[in-house]
Scaffold this motif. Sequence first.
Motif, PDB file in Angstrom:
ATOM      1  N   VAL A   7       0.830  -1.207   0.000  1.00 60.67           N
ATOM      2  CA  VAL A   7       0.000   0.000   0.000  1.00 60.67           C
ATOM      3  C   VAL A   7       0.860   1.250   0.000  1.00 60.67           C
ATOM      4  O   VAL A   7       1.993   1.245   0.477  1.00 60.67           O
ATOM      5  N   SER A  54       1.841  -2.305  -9.029  1.00 59.59           N
ATOM      6  CA  SER A  54       1.643  -1.827  -7.669  1.00 59.59           C
ATOM      7  C   SER A  54       0.963  -0.470  -7.665  1.00 59.59           C
ATOM      8  O   SER A  54       0.033  -0.215  -6.891  1.00 59.59           O
ATOM      9  N   ASP A  55       1.394   0.386  -8.557  1.00 59.15           N
ATOM     10  CA  ASP A  55       0.815   1.727  -8.646  1.00 59.15           C
ATOM     11  C   ASP A  55      -0.655   1.652  -9.052  1.00 59.15           C
ATOM     12  O   ASP A  55      -1.514   2.323  -8.471  1.00 59.15           O
ATOM     13  N   ASP A  58      -2.861   0.343  -6.224  1.00 53.55           N
ATOM     14  CA  ASP A  58      -3.058   1.383  -5.225  1.00 53.55           C
ATOM     15  C   ASP A  58      -4.127   2.368  -5.648  1.00 53.55           C
ATOM     16  O   ASP A  58      -5.026   2.710  -4.883  1.00 53.55           O
ATOM     17  N   GLN A  59      -4.004   2.795  -6.877  1.00 46.70           N
ATOM     18  CA  GLN A  59      -4.931   3.818  -7.346  1.00 46.70           C
ATOM     19  C   GLN A  59      -6.341   3.258  -7.488  1.00 46.70           C
ATOM     20  O   GLN A  59      -7.314   3.919  -7.134  1.00 46.70           O
ATOM     21  N   ARG A  61      -7.605   0.959  -5.768  1.00 47.11           N
ATOM     22  CA  ARG A  61      -8.146   0.856  -4.404  1.00 47.11           C
ATOM     23  C   ARG A  61      -8.637   2.206  -3.929  1.00 47.11           C
ATOM     24  O   ARG A  61      -9.713   2.323  -3.349  1.00 47.11           O
ATOM     25  N   THR A  62      -7.816   3.227  -4.185  1.00 43.07           N
ATOM     26  CA  THR A  62      -8.204   4.568  -3.757  1.00 43.07           C
ATOM     27  C   THR A  62      -9.520   4.985  -4.414  1.00 43.07           C
ATOM     28  O   THR A  62     -10.416   5.509  -3.751  1.00 43.07           O
TER      29      THR A  62
END
Lengths: 357, 685
Positions: A7, A54-55, A58-59, A61-62
Amino acid sequence: MSVELDVFVGNTTIMDKEVYQLWLNGHTVNDAVRVRMEGGVLEECEASAEVLLSDTMDQFRTFQMCERLLHNPAKLANQLLFQIPPDRQAMLIERYYAFDDAFAREVLGKKLSKGTKKDLDDISAKTGIMLKSCRRQFDNFKRVFKVVEELKGPLVENIRQHFLLSDTLARDYAAIVFFASNRFETGKRKLQYLTFQDFAFCAGQLINNWTLGSMDNLAEDMDVDLDKEFLQGLKDLKILITDKDLLDQHKSLVCTALRGKTKVFNEMEANFKNLSRGLVNIAAKLTNTKDVRDFFIDLVEKFIEPCRADRWSPVEMALYLTHYTNSAHILDTFRYQAVWNRYMGVIKSCILRMYHD
Amino acid sequence: MEIVIKDIASSKHWQEPLATLEEARESTDEPETRDAWWEELRQEIKSHAKALGCHAVIGYSESTSICEEVCILSAAGTAAVLSCRLLQDGCLDVLIEHRLSRQLPLFPSGSDKVEFDLGSSGSLGCEDLVPLGCGFCHIPYDELNMPFPAQLSYCYCCRRAKVPDVLFTTIDLPTEANITGKGCLIQARLCRLKKKGQGEGNATCISSLLPFMEYELHTQLLNKLKLRAMNALFGLRIQISVGENMLVGLASATAVYLSALPCPGGIQIAGKTPGDLSYEQYMCNMQRKVNDTINKNRELYQINPPEVVEELIGSPIPEPRQRSRLFRSHSESSDELSELDLSHGKKDAFVLEIDDTDAVEDIHSLLTDAPTPPGFFSCNTEVMPGINNWTSGLQMFTSVRVFRLSNANLTNQGLNKIFNELCENLLKSLYFKLRSMVPCCLCHLNFTVAVPEDELIQVAVTAVAMSFHKDQTQDSNKSGEDRAPMKVITENEEQLQFPLELSAETTPPQPLSSAKNTGPSDGSTAGLGRASSAERTSPLPEGRSRSLRSTRSFPSSSSVTVVKMTPLSFIPGAKITKYLGIINMFFIRETTSLREEGGVSGFLHSFIAEVFAMVRAHVAALGGNAVVSYSMKECVFMENPNKNQAQCLINVSGDAVIFIRETELEASSTQTQTANTQSNEDTPA
């Protein structure tokens, strides 16, 4: 060996517009990574596929966490969980509520109900828009519809204030709401050539001129419903076709004005009575809800198609409609000037917009 | 006795003054026992410092790592000689300004304290004037009485005192230090497997591993430092975490080229089996790669030390070795790569002997460290030496990664490789995420490693990305101005119309005021300040009230206050007008529906976002608009995916402050404000 947990949380929430769009379009994380790789972001920043994955995760999820806030955009500005600069907030909202015209065209005039939602698979297949994206757009339509349904005052303004949308987008939504609540028929084959923007333009004309709110800002009722009194008044226009003298007089006035100015004069002269009957009959029938739904199909069948058959150019069409409208004012026994203007103003701009291939 | 240091302008550090002591202990629950251990450790640190001829330990920190019933206690600091000269009469008025503005940057996190050993303070030498830019590098010994062997040369700045060839320290870089080029983050990473054990045996096993790990980390740091053509480390933090079947060590530091220290020699690779042609070829290739990397780094970090120093000053002592070294560094930068004996026969030649496959791996890992992408700098100190012109662009972030080692039969090398990749990838991810901020510097980049379970390695980072103006990065004159925001304007009692009447008479000394002697704490100043405020009960000066109002009423349309967060002690381009107190918060989150919340990542992501939100909300409630010296001290994550459960504990701390943009301040401030430096007793460790 695997990354179990990964995260990244910034004090100011980091959001990439491009990734957001991929998310909105309904891509899966892996799809999005692939698209981004093809977009060349790797070469630009010397990153590896792992980094990109990974990026993207993360995004995504956001965005997912933000989604429930986006359902009520006013909340986004007042929530504490994510610190998002105002311009980013506006971007998030605007893009979340943005829709594909092709999709909107499909559901335009349909009831925004579960039944329609079931058809989304077909729409997705037909338009090539991902199902997830279709769902989002459909839910947006429904949400906006539900909220403004209950509100008084101008439709566009309500949408803009409640959903913090830009003026253009708010107008498009107003069109969708307007079409959905009046259930205009847009799916017929003869109407297929019309785009969403054509309809949205017409909806704008109708909202601005034919609804209750258009005449009286303090009206209790909403912009969504057509002005009943006005529709009732339209019946009086029938005199233009039922009174033979008036019809002849009207024809000769228009013909005089247009003689020598148009190549299709003969066709026009021959068709005048039919065309006039068509338009006035549409007006007279609008008190009937069912006929309101057929408004656009009627316009096409009764007016646009005959003209197209005679190869009128758009300029000639504009000329004709201008003189057709104005000549009625000179008719001395014709008393319904105000209603006529209000009717023909909208009809003229709608027809001109709709008159294309 | 702990004293916040007032000045170390002329203090002395020594090569490898760093005394990191580690002890593996069987943990007990009694706090007294632990206190005794710590006491022992501190004594040891003090005696080490004394043995090195230093009377102070600065940049000191303590940490623990616990696994089951074993606990590693670590303490580290930099032994130093503090000079009282700058505080003496005469010099005082000249240097006082320096002192005020320097104080905070030197001790940013508040966790750096100095332990004075008063017994040896008599030996404080007040020698002749020491230049500010290089004085702290000078060795405090004469060449014949060195506590350990080291290579000395004359200071490249002043040419008067001697300096070591390499400097490792735990402190931030002193602001007045002369450096060449830019610095960069260096990490040494190491994993060591160990057998599962229990009780005393386990502790013994760990204890026997520790010195080797320390040594290897140190070697890695030194190699990487040489590879970057730099000669000093600042902000060194070594963390060794213990797990059931492995130990993980991570050392981070900011490397710089100190102008006072000699130019580092290259790395020479030596093989054991000469004669084999293909092997020699291989070695030659390696050597070339190493040399290329060094040259590339020199360019990247703009390290162009002036080589004409000798002529300029007219070196007082001609030293053959020195001249040859200069010559050597010269020939190195040229492209004669075939010359393998770059530093042949010289003592400072740094030879890496490849005697087994491990060594080959080591060299490879040295070379695989990816350079920071263009536009990025990174450091684990407060700010990057050499960059001063920050913009107000600020992005603090926390990133956590947990890696599962599914392969049960791992070797040390395999483990090292995985851990190395984990850290490298994490860094790469950070650069990628923050690419929109370039040119920018990741400051205070502090990694925390933990081994929460058998096969899990957890790495957590909290840092801040600060963008800066591309031009005039080298403008060192500006540094003074830029440091100014770190001065704190305390809102004195005089400015309040209704001072607290009762506080002076009735309140007993605050239990927390161990910092009494270090500076005004809230409790004690209330009484002292009142006397003067009673005499002149003037209302707020006009400008002052205006400036305060402008920070408190936030003009943004939304009702949510924007709260900046940073692990640093300052906010670039802004002035901290008031400290509102310490934030120290513990949060625990549990879930019994892990999958539904997006798995472990979803769970932790929303938790960390919530922690940020709660800290911001707390600060906003206090009337503040920023948190400085923020740190995530603890992040313990446990999961049980089979039961669909997870728990997490997070401890964060920082100082709530009100800051005002300097642009706003300029508009309203014509009045002179007494810049009352409030030392960081607000932020005890």
